[in-house]
Design an enzyme around this catalytic site. Structure first.
Site, PDB file in Angstrom:
ATOM      1  N   HIS A 177      -9.481   1.259   4.837  1.00 46.16           N
ATOM      2  CA  HIS A 177      -8.229   1.484   5.573  1.00 46.16           C
ATOM      3  C   HIS A 177      -8.517   2.456   6.724  1.00 46.16           C
ATOM      4  CE1 HIS A 177      -4.189   2.707   6.590  1.00 46.16           C
ATOM      5  NE2 HIS A 177      -3.772   1.625   5.972  1.00 46.16           N
ATOM      6  N   SER A 196       3.323  -2.121  10.469  1.00 46.60           N
ATOM      7  CA  SER A 196       4.777  -2.215  10.681  1.00 46.60           C
ATOM      8  C   SER A 196       5.322  -3.613  10.389  1.00 46.60           C
ATOM      9  CB  SER A 196       5.149  -1.753  12.091  1.00 46.60           C
ATOM     10  OG  SER A 196       4.793  -0.392  12.270  1.00 46.60           O
ATOM     11  N   GLY A 254       2.785  -1.184   4.327  1.00 48.84           N
ATOM     12  CA  GLY A 254       2.790   0.252   4.040  1.00 48.84           C
ATOM     13  C   GLY A 254       4.209   0.734   3.793  1.00 48.84           C
ATOM     14  N   GLY A 255       4.804   1.342   4.797  1.00 47.59           N
ATOM     15  CA  GLY A 255       6.138   1.956   4.682  1.00 47.59           C
ATOM     16  C   GLY A 255       7.164   1.066   4.002  1.00 47.59           C
ATOM     17  N   GLU A 263      -6.997   4.896   7.788  1.00 54.76           N
ATOM     18  CA  GLU A 263      -6.787   6.311   7.440  1.00 54.76           C
ATOM     19  C   GLU A 263      -8.026   6.874   6.753  1.00 54.76           C
ATOM     20  OE1 GLU A 263      -3.094   5.683   5.350  1.00 54.76           O
ATOM     21  OE2 GLU A 263      -2.173   5.107   7.262  1.00 54.76           O
ATOM     22  N   GLU A 309      -5.400  -4.851  10.702  1.00 47.61           N
ATOM     23  CA  GLU A 309      -4.369  -3.827  10.877  1.00 47.61           C
ATOM     24  C   GLU A 309      -4.638  -3.042  12.164  1.00 47.61           C
ATOM     25  OE1 GLU A 309      -2.450  -2.690   6.881  1.00 47.61           O
ATOM     26  OE2 GLU A 309      -4.184  -1.415   7.144  1.00 47.61           O
ATOM     27  N   GLY A 361       2.443   2.310  10.801  1.00 49.42           N
ATOM     28  CA  GLY A 361       3.420   3.387  10.646  1.00 49.42           C
ATOM     29  C   GLY A 361       4.116   3.783  11.931  1.00 49.42           C
ATOM     30  N   ASN A 400       0.863  -1.180   0.000  1.00 53.01           N
ATOM     31  CA  ASN A 400       0.000   0.000   0.000  1.00 53.01           C
ATOM     32  C   ASN A 400       0.899   1.230   0.000  1.00 53.01           C
ATOM     33  OD1 ASN A 400      -1.805   2.042   0.508  1.00 53.01           O
ATOM     34  ND2 ASN A 400      -2.346   1.367   2.588  1.00 53.01           N
ATOM     35  N   TRP A 401       1.047   1.820  -1.186  1.00 53.16           N
ATOM     36  CA  TRP A 401       1.997   2.951  -1.315  1.00 53.16           C
ATOM     37  C   TRP A 401       1.436   4.243  -0.740  1.00 53.16           C
ATOM     38  CZ3 TRP A 401       4.466   2.478  -6.925  1.00 53.16           C
ATOM     39  CH2 TRP A 401       5.128   1.233  -7.007  1.00 53.16           C
ATOM     40  N   LYS A 402       0.157   4.254  -0.419  1.00 54.55           N
ATOM     41  CA  LYS A 402      -0.513   5.465   0.104  1.00 54.55           C
ATOM     42  C   LYS A 402      -0.250   6.656  -0.826  1.00 54.55           C
ATOM     43  CE  LYS A 402      -0.266   3.386   4.634  1.00 54.55           C
ATOM     44  NZ  LYS A 402      -0.204   3.509   6.072  1.00 54.55           N
TER      45      LYS A 402
HETATM   46  P1  PGA Z   1       2.752   0.270   7.725  1.00 58.70           P
HETATM   47  O1  PGA Z   1       1.317   0.504   7.074  1.00 58.70           O
HETATM   48  O2  PGA Z   1       3.279  -1.025   7.144  1.00 58.70           O
HETATM   49  O3  PGA Z   1       3.559   1.453   7.319  1.00 58.70           O
HETATM   50  O4  PGA Z   1       2.562   0.176   9.208  1.00 58.70           O
HETATM   51  C1  PGA Z   1       0.421  -0.557   6.850  1.00 58.70           C
HETATM   52  C2  PGA Z   1      -0.844  -0.024   6.241  1.00 58.70           C
HETATM   53  O5  PGA Z   1      -1.249   1.098   6.596  1.00 58.70           O
HETATM   54  O6  PGA Z   1      -1.485  -0.691   5.404  1.00 58.70           O
END
Ligand code: PGA
Length: 252
Positions: free
Chosen positions: A97, A215, A236-237, A99, A169, A175, A9-11
């Site tokens: 998600h 993470s 994510g990251g 967010e 998640e 993050g 997930n590149w956001k």
């Molecule tokens: P993260 O994000 O790996 O940076 O914790 C995961 C996500 O939000 O899907």
């Protein structure tokens, strides 16, 4: 049928040139890697058309969107429909998600509509769920997560929910560098699978893919992915770093 999945997930990260470079590096390492996992990249929507062209000639990397609307077409300025995603060859779409739930007020009801709309176009939803730190500290996380799943997905038929990928998640792990332990993640994944079994039967529960996000990195992926009910990860990251993401993909 259950498979192993690693989705990036590149956001809202990377400009176009950076994104293309990362995609091409990932394609090359996916082709030369020895993973039997389904590798999915979910770039910003603005790159989907170009990525779809780049990915056409290969099958090592699949394409996912980060969001969609639930109508097929119409006066919904700024939105993107599942049928438009389908026309680009998008195979997966993240919905719910945390967010988006928090910053764009996405409700359980809206997510139910999005899941149905995607399935209508044979796009597999990657449905995110997970609790805030207070919910975990108050020890009500199990009920909280089950309600997220029940209210958005339990009007689906068994054969429909079997196509949904549920991503657990925990928000406190996204993050933050603070991963859920393999025991904590397995506990929730096991509960989700048991709940699906109770509602839709053992076969559906055995077939549905449950992945972990928060993470997840190359140094913890192996332990997480070796748990009975964890079928992969939503990254994510670490998905923005080609070497890290490839290590994670090879962690099964
Ligand atoms: P993260 O994000 O790996 O940076 O914790 C995961 C996500 O939000 O899907």
């Amino acid at each position: 049928m259950r498979k192993k999945i690693v989705a990036g997930n590149w956001k809202m990260n990377l400009n176009y040139e950076e994104a293309k470079l990362l995609l091409n590096t990932l394609i090359n390492s996916a082709k030369s890697g020895n993973t039997n996992a389904e590798i999915i990249v979910c770039p910003p929507a603005i790159y989907l058309a170009a990525f779809s062209d780049i990915l056409k000639s290969q099958s090592a990397v699949k394409l996912g969107a980060q969001n969609c609307f639930h109508q097929d077409s119409g006066a919904y300025t700024g939105e993107i429909s599942p049928s438009q995603l389908k026309s680009l060859g998008v195979n997966y779409c993240i919905i719910g998600h945390s967010e988006r739930r928090e910053q764009f007020n996405e409700s359980y009801d809206l997510l139910a509509k999005k899941a149905k709309a995607l399935l209508k176009h044979q796009i597999q939803p990657i449905f995110c769920c997970g609790e805030q730190l207070e919910v975990r500290s108050n020890n009500v996380y199990k009920e909280f997560i089950m309600k997220q799943i029940e209210d958005s997905l339990f009007t689906l038929k068994a054969e429909e929910i079997a196509q949904v990928i549920i991503a657990y998640e925990p928000i406190w792990a996204i993050g933050t560098g603070k991963t859920a332990t393999a025991v904590q993640a397995q506990e929730v994944h096991g509960l989700i699978r048991a709940r699906i079994a109770k509602q839709f039967g053992d076969k559906t529960a055995a077939d549905i893919n449950l992945i972990y996000g928060g993470s997840c990195k190359s140094d913890n992926a192996k332990e997480l992915f070796s748990q009975t009910d964890i079928d992969g990860g939503l990254i994510g990251g670490a998905s923005l770093d080609a070497a890290e993401f490839s290590h994670i993909s090879n962690s099964f």
